[in-house]
Design an enzyme around this catalytic site. Structure first.
Site, PDB file in Angstrom:
ATOM      1  N   ALA A 346      87.964   2.817  90.586  1.00 20.59           N
ATOM      2  CA  ALA A 346      86.745   3.114  90.169  1.00 20.59           C
ATOM      3  C   ALA A 346      86.575   4.173  89.176  1.00 20.59           C
ATOM      4  O   ALA A 346      87.330   4.687  89.661  1.00 20.59           O
ATOM      5  CB  ALA A 346      85.799   2.412  91.261  1.00 20.59           C
ATOM      6  N   MET A 347      86.126   4.182  88.883  1.00 23.91           N
ATOM      7  CA  MET A 347      84.940   5.171  87.724  1.00 23.91           C
ATOM      8  C   MET A 347      83.100   5.244  87.734  1.00 23.91           C
ATOM      9  O   MET A 347      82.789   4.084  86.876  1.00 23.91           O
ATOM     10  CB  MET A 347      85.901   5.561  86.452  1.00 23.91           C
ATOM     11  N   HIS A 381      80.451   3.354  97.408  1.00 25.68           N
ATOM     12  CA  HIS A 381      81.934   5.174  96.886  1.00 25.68           C
ATOM     13  C   HIS A 381      81.374   5.547  95.506  1.00 25.68           C
ATOM     14  O   HIS A 381      80.840   6.358  95.203  1.00 25.68           O
ATOM     15  CB  HIS A 381      82.945   5.050  96.955  1.00 25.68           C
ATOM     16  N   GLU A 382      80.782   4.384  94.403  1.00 21.61           N
ATOM     17  CA  GLU A 382      80.489   5.110  93.357  1.00 21.61           C
ATOM     18  C   GLU A 382      78.844   5.077  93.220  1.00 21.61           C
ATOM     19  O   GLU A 382      79.192   5.933  92.435  1.00 21.61           O
ATOM     20  CB  GLU A 382      81.374   4.295  92.278  1.00 21.61           C
TER      21      GLU A 382
END
Length: 962
Positions: A346-347, A381-382
């Protein structure tokens, strides 16, 4: 990125809009593109720089030959308009066109504008690639020359007189780029829906690919405000970091299109910019919520409810971090979008987080327990990055560890809040810490933090996205949080975020804020936070602490898997650490002691005759522990008699430490093997999983030798009680265990039982698979067990089973199901099927580019497939590197996965030859190749020293009565 994304922040600044209409620009660009392709002329992107004297890369003479931007200009705002074509042109190319205006302030007088631009064909204005004008009364100098400096990926604008310090200017460019399928910059993703191919235009800017979408100052400290406009077809929707204004209907080149503009972003880094054009749909939270949350995906995925779990958990996790940081979420909305093709997990783009489908979508009837945990931790996390990384951003990539290590650590806190019954705070030990210790125990490891001047090129930056950065970063920050307390840690984060919001930092800025929180809480430490932590981040590796329970003597030394390896990286700290040692004695409470030198004595650690001691409670510290032989014997006796008296994480730790100490020749190999003897009475996941991984090294080294048979027989003896235990509590496999980690351990029980030939196991898995093959529309296999069942049945079967699984993979509409089938297909024992599958990996119509690396690694994990995969990659390296790179392949992961079994002189020489043959063409695999060479040499020595005693031990254990 890594697991996930990057996010940035922003402060509102007015942007000057270029006085050229979008329609005219795009028509002009189309003409330019047609002319350039029809004439087949050299495009601007291949134009050579003007006459300059040649310089060596180490000491470039000209600013445009250096990989870091000069400090003479600072961007203020961008106004970017892009039109992606979702259908190919006559040359069968997908393109995008657009124009960009960047307003910038001159900080130091200069006659050069250097701005990043990569793989863009720039329009020429009277012979120049850009237009310049002054703002707020400033007079713009004339242009003397412009060119694209290919090696450093710059557009260079040479002026006939200097820009004036303190004045503001704007630079206008227009361009055409390819909307390629390379997973980097502005790229395309494709999927099939109702038999029709759909194209998504999407982005992945991090770390250095914003420059592929438009010319920009593409460094994390060069923050600015972005005004985005996207031109797109009527059946599509456009998204970006901020909320959109009302779309406008426009006509261009005879096409009726939509023009969607977006509110100005906050002040943010280029790598956090994102925009997507697609036919996706979404689900959202309540309209009266403080923050608009939307989950976007393929229409069918949303209709099937695959986004529901992400929507359910995003709000609580966002609320958790707002409370944890004591800082409100800075944006109006949080869009999260699942893409069919995406290189990372992911980003963390600010306000528009992009994901692989497997990291965001979850289907309760099809996806496993592990799939659900992955979604929860990646989202966490993101979202953690929305503050730490986006609101406050590290100045340069050398401090990437702080950004990613932090998000990795606190993602377990956020996931624990969202799923309190999962015990996520313990699972970080297995998921992050245990694995990275093996990497950091190599002489070819690297410190967490590097000097800025050592991280320059895009290849250098990409190499930092490794397990040291993510997992060791998480481990040392967790250790810090433990010894200053989580409450004080979060208070320090709050002042850090408040002090540096919308700006950039270096890691010492965080240490200073945490030190203030420590001082305010009157916590006593042996030295400052900075002094303690610098020893953990500025030198590679970690210590092994040896405790003599007879004398109380404690020593530390740099732990290396191969004690004969040469560490050629000097350390000002001489590989000594300040080590927070925690321990318990028989029936006692936890105690703590700081080891500040190479050796010390603590009489509290001495034991009476029948007592035992275990240190590093719950593996809070990033170090291994060795003991005197008497204490090891007492611990082994306790494991055999009443293992529950030792905390479950420490039972796992004893196994992991012993096996690694044995590899480092610090304890006997048979001692390590003896730590697994109690497993026939153990039912907890963490000790079993640690033992499985530890023994996996033995299988890698010996599955082609005479050791294999006795080793299989021993593991069969140990796992049979576990198999029967789960058979009983699941009522003959008809129920799913209630506990989160029990569900994982059921998978271990069946997987190991089938691989070692426990009676009834293969019949069970092949029977389930056969039932599905006979009725493809009704797959009743438990989602948790699917991969294990698929792999076991494909391994036992032949082409019929493989082809069936392949057909099901191609038909799968749920990404997690496709992933399980894709991995299981590599389990076949038929070499010709494995070779065919390898060929599929370089055909994006069969295996998506994002999955090529992991599929080749899966094939290499099969002892039959490993030599086939190694030969394949060597033969295809030119193609893989030159035509299939740019984000499609993780070169470092590929080399690591291919060479895990290497343990012979012949294989070592092959690696050396590969290095020689591909010198200059290794890119981000350079470090991994050095690690592979070191690991191979270590494996060779270990096998030579241990093969016979390992064979004798397994033989004796399997010949003794059960």
């Amino acid at each position: 990125m890594g697991k996930g994304l990057f996010v940035s922040k922003a402060v509102a600044v007015t942007c000057v809009v270029a006085a050229i209409g979008a329609a005219a620009t795009i028509i002009a660009l189309s003409v330019v593109y047609a002319q350039e392709t029809s004439k087949n002329e050299v495009t601007p992107s291949t134009t050579a720089s003007p006459n300059t004297s040649p310089t060596t890369p180490s000491t470039p003479k000209e600013p445009w030959q250096r990989y870091r931007l000069p400090d003479s200009l600072a961007p203020v705002s961008y106004n970017v308009t892009l039109w992606p074509r979702l259908e190919p042109n006559e040359g069968d190319l997908y393109i995008f066109s657009g124009h960009s205006t960047v307003a910038f302030r001159c900080v130091k007088e200069t006659d050069l504008i250097i701005i990043h631009s990569n793989k863009l064909n720039l329009t020429s204005f009277e012979g120049y690639h850009a237009k310049l004008r002054g703002l707020n009364g400033a007079t713009a100098p004339g242009l003397k020359d412009t060119w694209l400096e290919i090696p450093t990926e710059y557009l260079v604008v040479q002026l006939d007189s200097p820009l004036q310090a303190g004045s503001t200017y704007e630079l206008f460019t227009e361009f055409i780029g390819e909307l390629a399928d390379d997973l980097g910059g502005f790229y395309r993703s494709e999927y099939m829906e109702d038999g029709v191919k759909k194209v998504v235009a999407t982005t992945q800017m991090q770390p250095t690919d914003a420059r592929k979408a438009f010319p920009c100052f593409d460094e994390p400290a060069m923050k600015a405000v972005f005004h985005m406009t996207l031109i797109h077809p009527h059946e599509t929707v456009a998204l970006s970091n901020s909320m959109n204004y009302d779309p406008l209907n426009i006509t261009m080149e005879g096409h009726n299109l939509i023009q969607t503009s977006f509110e100005p972003t906050e002040i943010m880094s280029t790598y956090l910019l994102a925009f997507v054009v697609s036919e996706f749909t979404f689900i959202s939270n309540q309209p009266d919520a403080d923050v608009l949350i939307r989950i976007w995906a393929r229409r069918r995925a949303i209709e099937e409810g695959q986004g529901d779990y992400a929507l359910e958990k995003t709000g609580p996790i966002l609320a958790f971090f707002a409370d944890y940081y004591n800082s409100s979420y800075p944006l109006k909305k949080s869009d999260q979008i699942a893409l069919p093709d995406f290189s990372a997990g992911a980003m963390e783009n600010w306000g528009l987080i992009t994901y692989r489908e497997t990291a965001l979508l979850y289907n309760p009837g099809v996806s496993s327990n592990g799939d659900k945990e992955w979604v929860a931790t990646v989202i966490s996390h993101e979202l953690a990055h929305m503050w730490f990384g986006n609101l406050v951003t590290t100045r340069w990539w050398n401090d990437l560890w702080l950004n990613e290590g932090f998000a990795t650590y606190v993602s377990y806190l956020g996931a624990d809040y969202a799923e309190p019954t999962w015990n996520m705070k313990d699972l970080i030990v297995l998921n992050q810490i245990v694995g990275v210790m093996s990497v950091d125990a190599l002489a070819s490891s690297h410190p967490l933090s590097s000097k800025e001047e050592d991280i320059l090129t895009p290849e250098h930056i990409s190499e930092l996205f490794d397990s040291i950065t993510y997992s060791k970063g998480a481990a040392v920050l967790r250790m810090l949080s433990e010894f200053i307390t989580e409450t004080v840690f979060s208070k320090g984060l709050n002042t850090y975020l408040e002090e540096f919001k919308y700006s950039n930092t270096v890691y010492t800025d965080l240490w200073k804020q945490l030190q203030m929180a420590v001082d305010n809480a009157n916590i006593e430490l042996p030295d400052s936070v900075e002094v303690i932590m610098n020893r953990w981040i500025l030198q590679m590796g970690f210590p092994v602490v040896t405790i003599n329970t007879q004398t109380g003597k404690i020593t530390q030394k740099h732990f290396l898997l191969d004690p004969n390896s040469v560490v050629d990286r000097p350390s000002e700290f001489k590989y000594e650490w300040f080590v927070p040692i925690t321990w318990i004695k028989t029936g006692g409470a936890e105690q703590q002691y700081w080891l500040l030198n190479k050796e010390a004595t603590n009489t509290n650690m001495t034991l009476s005759a029948d007592d035992w001691l275990v240190a590093n409670i719950n593996m809070k510290g990033f170090y291994r522990v060795n003991y005197d032989s008497d204490n090891w014997e007492r611990l082994l006796a306790k494991l055999s008699s009443r293992h529950q008296d030792i905390p479950v994480i420490n039972r796992a730790q004893l196994i992991d430490d012993a096996f690694n100490l044995a590899r480092a020749k610090m304890v006997n190999t048979t001692l390590a093997l003896r730590t697994t003897k109690f497993l026939d009475t153990e039912v907890e996941y963490m000790p079993w999983e640690t033992a499985r991984r530890s023994l996996n090294y033995y299988f890698l080294m010996f599955d082609r030798s005479k050791v294999y048979g006795p080793m299989q027989a021993y593991l069969k003896k140990q796992v049979t009680p576990l198999f029967n235990y789960f058979k009983k509590i699941t009522v003959n496999w008809t129920k799913i265990p209630e506990n989160h980690t029990d569900q994982y351990n059921q998978v271990n029980a069946i997987s190991m039982a089938c691989s070692t030939g426990v009676e009834g196991c293969k019949e069970l898995t092949t029977g389930w698979f056969r039932e599905w093959r006979n009725n493809p529309m009704n797959n009743t296999i438990s989602p948790n067990l699917k991969y294990t069942v698929y792999c076991s049945a494909i391994a036992e079967g032949g082409v019929v089973e493989w082809d069936f699984a392949w057909s099901m993979f191609k038909k799968a509409t749920i990404a997690t199901e496709a992933d399980k089938l894709m991995s299981a297909l590599s389990c076949t024992r038929q070499p010709w099927l494995l070779n065919r599958y390898l060929e599929y990996c370089l055909d994006p119509e069969k295996i998506r580019k994002q999955d090529a690396t992991s599929t080749i690694i899966s094939i290499a994990s099969n002892p039959i497939g490993q030599p086939l995969a190694w030969d394949f990659v060597r033969a295809k390296w030119d193609h893989i590197f030159n035509d299939y790179g740019d984000g499609s392949f993780s070169f470092g992961g590929l080399i690591n996965g291919l060479t895990r079994r290497f343990s012979s002189e012949f294989e070592y020489k092959q690696l050396l030859q590969f290095k020689e043959d591909n010198a200059g063409q290794l890119g981000s695999a350079t470090t991994s190749l050095e690690q592979a060479l070191e690991s191979t040499k270590t494996n060779m020595n270990w096998v030579a020293m241990n093969k016979e005693q390992v064979l004798d031990w397994f033989t004796s254990e399997t010949s003794s009565p059960v």
